[in-house]
Design an enzyme around this catalytic site. Structure first.
Site, PDB file in Angstrom:
ATOM      1  N   ALA A  68      -1.066   4.740 -10.162  1.00 17.05           N
ATOM      2  CA  ALA A  68      -1.903   5.938 -10.105  1.00 17.05           C
ATOM      3  C   ALA A  68      -3.367   5.538 -10.044  1.00 17.05           C
ATOM      4  CB  ALA A  68      -1.663   6.838 -11.313  1.00 17.05           C
ATOM      5  N   THR A 115      -6.601   6.411 -11.783  1.00 22.23           N
ATOM      6  CA  THR A 115      -6.859   7.053 -13.073  1.00 22.23           C
ATOM      7  C   THR A 115      -8.335   7.082 -13.467  1.00 22.23           C
ATOM      8  OG1 THR A 115      -6.472   5.005 -14.295  1.00 22.23           O
ATOM      9  CG2 THR A 115      -4.566   6.447 -13.922  1.00 22.23           C
ATOM     10  N   THR A 122       0.232  13.800 -15.617  1.00 22.01           N
ATOM     11  CA  THR A 122      -0.805  13.888 -16.635  1.00 22.01           C
ATOM     12  C   THR A 122      -1.047  15.305 -17.137  1.00 22.01           C
ATOM     13  OG1 THR A 122      -3.195  13.523 -16.992  1.00 22.01           O
ATOM     14  CG2 THR A 122      -2.504  14.064 -14.774  1.00 22.01           C
ATOM     15  N   TYR A 131      -9.214  14.397 -10.285  1.00 18.32           N
ATOM     16  CA  TYR A 131      -8.083  13.613 -10.769  1.00 18.32           C
ATOM     17  C   TYR A 131      -6.875  14.503 -11.037  1.00 18.32           C
ATOM     18  CZ  TYR A 131      -5.113  11.112 -14.059  1.00 18.32           C
ATOM     19  OH  TYR A 131      -4.026  10.577 -14.697  1.00 18.32           O
ATOM     20  N   TRP A 182      -2.970  10.432 -22.922  1.00 18.27           N
ATOM     21  CA  TRP A 182      -3.565   9.507 -23.885  1.00 18.27           C
ATOM     22  C   TRP A 182      -2.724   8.222 -24.001  1.00 18.27           C
ATOM     23  CZ3 TRP A 182      -5.709  12.503 -28.741  1.00 18.27           C
ATOM     24  CH2 TRP A 182      -6.490  13.597 -28.316  1.00 18.27           C
ATOM     25  N   ASP A 237       0.853  -1.182   0.000  1.00 16.79           N
ATOM     26  CA  ASP A 237       0.000   0.000   0.000  1.00 16.79           C
ATOM     27  C   ASP A 237       0.893   1.237   0.000  1.00 16.79           C
ATOM     28  OD1 ASP A 237      -1.747   2.083   0.440  1.00 16.79           O
ATOM     29  OD2 ASP A 237      -2.826   1.113   2.080  1.00 16.79           O
TER      30      ASP A 237
END
Length: 321
Positions: free
Chosen positions: A60, A62, A101, A125, A150, A36
């Protein structure tokens, strides 16, 4: 080199781990349920056992839409986790490679985003990923964050796999054409980490290589343009190629807002890191070869598309990772 990889079955980790092994590195990959990343004691135990010389965080949260209702978990994984990893890496004096991101930006800029542009996430996010960047770099300056977008591969759920599945089910797909970005293949992101790791181990804090760098594929396109390329490649391999109709973002409502402009300027990656953007069209060809050589499993991954004029939006996870 001993490398601790956080994540094992995600898109980037699935590409990175075989490359590490082939290059003769000793890689240990950890992910739930045995590990974890939001718990300092789990991280400390992993560092004591592995004694890594470098750390790559491929993990992550997502699920972009779900994050709006599950902010606590999104921030735990995307913000608290990287911060704790950074602290452990600082104590062990090892470098970190981390992935982030385009969602740290609101997508309103008319030009591609550069690293010095002020982030302005519009959803949970993106906010959680931005917080993770900040906590990581505050804790361990010897970190590289690769902001990407992407992401696709033969692994996990992503836009390519979803398109191929929908293409077998429907004669027409309606795909968003007013969101701009660049597909990025996980293999290229893994290759970037492979190129960086030896340099990072030998570099000290303050070296220009450390910091936040944008890295996506090239050239820029839209989701609609990407879908058309996918089906052109599928058709060359004897697979169905449905009609791809362009729609607007307003015609594909989602709980979380998507950036209209996900284009990231990758000049720094090329000039400072020595890693130019990879042509996503070549990555797509490799991905299609891999996917169509096997029985394509059902994908539960998000994409900005609906499977036909009468069908509602698919409830899927976002293809950012």
């Amino acid at each position: 080199m001993r490398v601790l990889v956080i994540g094992r079955t995600g898109q980037i980790a699935s590409e990175l781990l075989p490359r590490l092994a082939a290059a003769g590195h000793e890689a240990v990959a950890l992910e739930p349920p045995e590990f974890d990343m939001t718990r300092a004691d789990h991280i400390a135990a992993a560092f004591d056992r592995v004694r890594p010389q470098a750390l790559v965080n491929c993990a992550a949260y997502t699920a972009v839409d779900k994050a709006e209702d599950d902010r606590a978990l999104a921030f735990a994984v995307n913000a608290t986790g990287p911060g704790l990893l950074g602290r452990a890496a600082r104590r062990a004096d090892i470098p970190v490679v981390h992935y982030s991101t385009d969602y740290v930006f609101d997508g309103s800029k008319p030009e591609p985003y550069v690293e010095t542009d002020a982030p302005d996430p519009v959803g949970a996010y993106g906010a959680s990923k931005l917080a993770g960047e900040m906590l990581l770099h505050d804790a361990q300056p010897r970190s590289v964050t690769l902001r990407t977008a992407w992401v696709c591969s033969p692994h996990g759920g992503n836009f390519v796999k979803t398109m191929l599945r929908f293409g077998k089910e429907r004669p027409e797909l309606r795909v968003v054409a007013d969101q701009h970005g660049a597909p990025t293949f996980a293999a290229d992101l893994a290759a970037a980490a492979m190129a960086l790791l030896p340099r990072l181990v030998d570099s000290r804090a303050g070296d220009a290589v450390f910091g936040i760098t944008h890295l996506t594929g090239a050239p820029y396109t839209t989701w609609h343009g990407f879908a058309e390329a996918i089906f052109a490649g599928a058709a060359r391999r004897g697979q169905p190629a449905p009609k791809v109709t362009a729609i607007t973002t307003d015609e594909y409502p989602t709980k979380a807002r998507r950036p209209a402009n996900s284009r990231l300027d990758c000049t720094r990656a090329a000039t400072v890191l020595g890693i130019p953007p990879a042509d996503w069209r070549a990555g797509l060809e490799r991905c299609l070869d891999d996917l169509l050589a096997q029985q394509l499993p059902n994908s539960g991954s998000a994409c900005p598309a609906t499977p036909g004029p009468a069908a509602g939006p698919a409830a899927m996870k976002d293809p950012t990772r």
